[in-house]
Design an enzyme around this catalytic site. Structure first.
Site, PDB file in Angstrom:
ATOM      1  CB  SER A 182      -0.956   0.000   1.191  1.00 25.64           C
ATOM      2  OG  SER A 182      -0.242  -0.164   2.388  1.00 25.64           O
ATOM      3  CG  HIS A 210      -4.096  -1.004  -1.866  1.00 24.03           C
ATOM      4  ND1 HIS A 210      -4.589   0.267  -2.022  1.00 24.03           N
ATOM      5  CD2 HIS A 210      -3.800  -1.132  -0.551  1.00 24.03           C
ATOM      6  CE1 HIS A 210      -4.566   0.892  -0.861  1.00 24.03           C
ATOM      7  NE2 HIS A 210      -4.096   0.065   0.050  1.00 24.03           N
ATOM      8  CE  LYS A 241      -7.522  -0.698   1.063  1.00 23.41           C
ATOM      9  NZ  LYS A 241      -7.493   0.405   2.009  1.00 23.41           N
TER      10      LYS A 241
END
Ligand SMILES: Cc1ncc(COP(=O)(O)O)c(C=O)c1O
Length: 393
Positions: A182, A210, A241
């Site tokens: 990240s 991610h 996300k």
């Protein structure tokens, strides 16, 4: 009057201020989108994980409203008592289909998925072999499990091998990496680590927070990107996300999921998502399947922005994803860079020790599919201006 027993916290906060590590929360006064308003200032937003712009996608917004109208605002219970709604089961079924695994369990967040799963699967007699840059939720899960934690240098497959070789025969161990790291935006060494897990008989786990919605066909993640389907025993993804909403999930075998239904503490002891959240995530899967061009746009923007930053002479590390660090060096300089960018209309969060190494403080940028070229060019021009002013380029 009783003396405040929490007075010592003031000293802790003062120490953070002295070290330049005290951060005031920036407040978003509009929607989470590519150009928006934080702290009364309109900025090009390079700080969210809203990779695909789904936080404001009309389909997702409508699904959330519809679920609220028909199913109410809360689930009212933990999953194992009265809080498993049909829509939660539907989301798990659709995610399993999407990830091409036997089953999926959804948690309240990616953090809960990682920490709850590592802590449930391992005991104090087991070993966790973990990349040094793995996410905090993995570290916390390992601590909760009381297993022995052995850390290998970042992406150092030989380092991981050395640790595994030193373990007693028959030692149960979990080899774990982030799919996308990240802070640096680089990818875990999945094929090599899968081979290692097979060689040493370890459980293989990937935290794909991610990568969810970003890598692989239709955003299926790094397992799909590297084509290591069937070789990762525990896949964690996030719904917070690129999926635009909130939540985390574990994808794997039916036995793993059944076990987590019985033993993962966030699943057992914390209330499940409101129906609107589950409905939003179902909407996100539909969008990923029906509008994959959004992911293409994310990657076009990523290539444009990365090339722009590198062309200006910034050190952007080894990123392979839409996360691009702009490495400034010392913490105070990175914070100054972030503050000046903000004053000029670009929000890119400064990140310093202990989140990253002392000499690798940076601002982290994340482009999204919904940034326009004009917005990205404005951001690049602003980086150029402020970078020169601070002597970084
Ligand atoms: C690598 C990684 N894993 C897990 C998480 C946790 O995900 P969530 O925000 O859904 O709790 C994050 C998010 O901060 C992350 O960056």
């Amino acid at each position: 009057m009783r003396a405040d027993p929490l007075r010592f916290l003031d000293a802790e906060l003062e120490a953070l201020k002295q070290q330049g590590l005290y951060r005031r929360l920036r407040v978003l006064e509009d929607e989470q989108k590519a150009k928006t308003t934080f702290d009364h200032r309109q900025v090009v937003n390079l700080s969210s994980n809203n990779y695909l712009g789904l936080t404001t996608h009309p389909t997702l917004r409508e699904r959330a409203l519809e679920a609220t109208r028909t199913l109410g605002v809360g689930s009212g219970s933990v999953r194992t008592i009265a809080g498993t709604m049909a829509i939660h089961m539907e989301l798990e079924r659709r995610l399993a289909e999407f990830k091409k695994t036997e089953a999926v369990v959804v948690f309240q967040s990616g953090f809960a998925a990682n920490a709850g799963t590592v802590a449930a699967v391992l005991t104090k007699d087991d070993v966790v072999v973990s990349d040094e840059l793995n996410h905090a939720s993995i570290i916390d899960g390992a601590r909760l499990s009381r297993a022995t934690v052995k850390v290998f240098p970042h992406k150092d497959v030989d380092g991981a091998r050395k640790i595994l070789r030193g373990l007693p025969a028959g030692q149960r161990s979990l080899l774990i990496t982030d799919g996308v790291f990240s802070m640096d935006g680089d990818l875990g060494a999945l094929p090599e680590l899968c081979a290692l897990a097979e060689e040493f008989g370890c459980i293989m786990m990937v935290d794909d927070a991610h990568a969810s919605g970003v890598f692989g066909k239709n955003g299926r993640g790094t397992i799909d990107h590297f084509d290591v389907h069937g070789r990762v025993d525990i896949q964690v993804g996030t719904l917070s996300k690129a999926f635009g909403a909130l939540g985390g999930y574990v994808a794997g075998s039916r036995s793993l999921i059944e076990f987590l239904y019985h033993r993962a503490r966030p699943f057992l002891f914390s209330t499940s998502h409101p129906p609107a959240v589950a409905a939003t995530c179902l909407g996100a899967i539909d969008v990923l399947m029906q509008e994959p061009q959004i992911i293409d746009r994310l990657w076009e923007n990523t290539r444009f922005f990365k090339a722009g930053l590198a062309g200006l002479g910034f050190n952007t590390g080894l990123s392979e994803s839409p996360i691009t660090p702009v490495i400034a060096g010392e913490g105070a300089l990175a914070m100054k860079l972030s503050d000046r960018l903000f004053e000029e209309g670009v929000f890119a969060q400064g990140i310093a020790f202990p989140t990253v190494a002392r000499d690798k403080a940076r601002v982290r940028t994340i482009v999204t599919a919904t940034h326009t070229r004009e917005e990205l060019q404005f951001a690049l021009d602003t980086f150029a201006k402020v970078g020169r002013e601070l002597g970084i380029i």
